[in-house]
Structure formats: C-alpha cells, structure tokens
Design a protein around this motif. Structure first.
Motif, PDB file in Angstrom:
ATOM      1  N   PHE A  37       6.876  -1.069   0.474  1.00  0.00           N
ATOM      2  CA  PHE A  37       6.025  -1.221   1.652  1.00  0.00           C
ATOM      3  C   PHE A  37       6.838  -1.149   2.941  1.00  0.00           C
ATOM      4  N   THR A  38       6.205  -0.592   3.969  1.00  0.00           N
ATOM      5  CA  THR A  38       6.738  -0.672   5.322  1.00  0.00           C
ATOM      6  C   THR A  38       6.341  -2.018   5.927  1.00  0.00           C
ATOM      7  N   ARG A  39       6.760  -2.221   7.161  1.00  0.00           N
ATOM      8  CA  ARG A  39       6.207  -3.334   7.923  1.00  0.00           C
ATOM      9  C   ARG A  39       4.715  -3.071   8.155  1.00  0.00           C
ATOM     10  N   ALA A  62       2.567   2.404   1.951  1.00  0.00           N
ATOM     11  CA  ALA A  62       3.266   2.260   0.673  1.00  0.00           C
ATOM     12  C   ALA A  62       3.754   3.620   0.192  1.00  0.00           C
ATOM     13  N   THR A  63       4.942   3.629  -0.387  1.00  0.00           N
ATOM     14  CA  THR A  63       5.506   4.839  -0.982  1.00  0.00           C
ATOM     15  C   THR A  63       5.962   4.526  -2.403  1.00  0.00           C
ATOM     16  N   ALA A  90      -2.560  -3.230   1.392  1.00  0.00           N
ATOM     17  CA  ALA A  90      -2.079  -4.536   1.826  1.00  0.00           C
ATOM     18  C   ALA A  90      -0.827  -4.889   1.046  1.00  0.00           C
ATOM     19  N   ASP A  91       0.148  -5.403   1.755  1.00  0.00           N
ATOM     20  CA  ASP A  91       1.425  -5.789   1.149  1.00  0.00           C
ATOM     21  C   ASP A  91       1.249  -7.118   0.425  1.00  0.00           C
ATOM     22  N   GLU A  92       1.177  -7.052  -0.904  1.00  0.00           N
ATOM     23  CA  GLU A  92       1.041  -8.231  -1.749  1.00  0.00           C
ATOM     24  C   GLU A  92       2.150  -8.214  -2.797  1.00  0.00           C
ATOM     25  N   PRO A  93       2.715  -9.372  -3.157  1.00  0.00           N
ATOM     26  CA  PRO A  93       3.810  -9.404  -4.132  1.00  0.00           C
ATOM     27  C   PRO A  93       3.509  -8.695  -5.443  1.00  0.00           C
ATOM     28  N   THR A 109      13.846   6.411   3.688  1.00  0.00           N
ATOM     29  CA  THR A 109      12.507   6.920   3.963  1.00  0.00           C
ATOM     30  C   THR A 109      11.624   5.810   4.506  1.00  0.00           C
ATOM     31  N   THR A 110      11.739   4.638   3.928  1.00  0.00           N
ATOM     32  CA  THR A 110      10.984   3.502   4.436  1.00  0.00           C
ATOM     33  C   THR A 110      11.431   3.166   5.854  1.00  0.00           C
TER      34      THR A 110
END
Length: 237
Positions: free
Chosen positions: A91-93, A194-195, A80-83, A203-204
C-alpha cells in the motif's frame, strides 16, 4: 528507478490494469463500461505519467478488486489499507480518509460506537469490506453478520446495527425515518493505492511522491468534488 522499471512493475504488458470498486460510491461511480470518480481519475493520471494506456476491471465489492490484484490480473487497485490485506499487497500512503459509521433503530439506546460492542448485539456489514476486516479484528463482544451490504443484511434480518461508510449510510438513514445515524465514526478508513507484492519498493515510493503532488496540487480534491463527494483528504480535512 527509471521510468522503464516503473512501467515493468505497473504495466508489464504495456497497459496499466486498474481494479475499480464500484461498490464504494465515494471512490467510483458509473458502470463497468463507463466508470467515473476519483480512482478512475487517479488511474488515468498514473497511466499518463507512465506513458501507457489504462484498462479498467470493475467490481461491486472491494474483496473482488483485491482478488483481481492478488491473483495477477490487475496491476493496481484502490483499496483501504488493512493489515489483513497488507500481508498480500503493498500500500501507498492514503489519499482519502473515509469514516465508518453505524446506523441503529431510532428507538435504540446506543449513542456511541463503544456502546455497540456488547454481548448479543448483531452488526450487519458488507462481506470483505474494510470495515468488516476492521470490526473482525477489533470487536470483542458484538457479533458480525455479513451480507451483500451492511444496510441490506441489517434490514433483511432485523439486526441491531448497520455498519458502512458515512455517505451511503447517511443516505440510507435519510430514506428510513425510523433509523438514526451514530455520528461518531467507529473507524477512519485509509483509502490507498495497492500494488502487487512483487513490485519494486521504489515503485511504491514513486506512487507516494505522485500522490503527494496530486494532493498538494488539488487534483484529488477536484476529482472528488467533480464526482459529488465531500470526504476528508489524507493531507487534512
């Protein structure tokens, strides 16, 4: 960016190493020897596009998958995209949206997430989960109690509220008729790829383009359906 550069970023040793969180049943199911689910299917597809093999590192919690990526063992993870995480990974979309919801005793007066952020309220959460990070960042009055799982620590310690993702919390409430689900979500969890921070920004972009293609073509929807998950796609519910 050439495909050779993409391989260098995502499979520097010729293998895409994917960290898989088996602790989130929406994203992955099975066991470390035979993981299944949408994240496993996505990792296979990324590896196929790169022309490399894939190896899975499986864990029972998102914080462990995150550590596997940040410490350099994995080259890709599904988080999950978290700050708090975005400071250390890229993170990607999102490709999937998952609701974070509360469960409370049936006798509780709480009817909405806003009512729960009150002095003296104790909320059980899974340590290091996306909703742990979100609630840590946003709650002003309630107290977070961390454990192996939000519902587990809720039951063991007799807390006021259990927090978690909708699907397993709904199942937990179904198995405990003395509990009640607060249907309104307290957050929407943006599940993304995530990378490592060292990866080239292109790459993203490549991963974002791939996710857009897989969402538009039904790949993600079919992977979720095949694993018995009915959640919202990032392209729309």
């Amino acid at each position: 960016m050439t495909i050779d550069q993409q391989r260098t970023d995502l499979a520097p040793d010729g293998i895409l190493v994917a960290a898989i969180n088996l602790g989130n049943p929406v994203l992955a199911q099975g066991n470390p020897d035979d993981p299944q689910g949408v994240t496993v299917d996505l990792a296979h597809e990324v590896a196929r596009r790169l022309g490399v093999d894939v190896r899975f590192s499986c864990f029972d919690a998102a914080r462990k998958s995150f550590a596997e990526l940040t410490e350099g063992a994995a080259t890709i993870a599904f988080l999950a995209d978290e700050p708090a995480r975005a400071a250390e990974v890229t993170f990607t979309r999102p490709y999937v949206l998952i609701d974070g919801v509360y469960a409370v005793p049936g006798s509780s007066s709480y009817r909405s997430p806003a009512e729960i952020d009150a002095p003296g309220v104790q909320i059980g959460v899974k340590q290091g989960s996306a909703y742990d990070l979100f609630l840590t960042r946003t709650l002003q009055h309630a107290t977070i109690v961390r454990g192996a799982d939000g519902t587990t620590v809720f039951g063991e310690q007799g807390l006021d509220v259990a927090a978690g993702i909708r699907e397993p919390v709904t199942a937990y409430v179904g198995a405990h008729p003395d509990l009640r689900l607060i249907d309104e979500p307290f957050m929407q969890i943006r599940q993304s790829v995530a990378t490592r921070r060292t990866a080239d920004p292109a790459t993203t972009s490549w991963l974002n383009d791939l996710l857009d293609e897989l969402l538009a073509g039904g790949f993600v929807r079919e992977a979720l359906r095949a694993s018995g998950q009915l959640v919202g796609l990032a392209a729309g519910r």
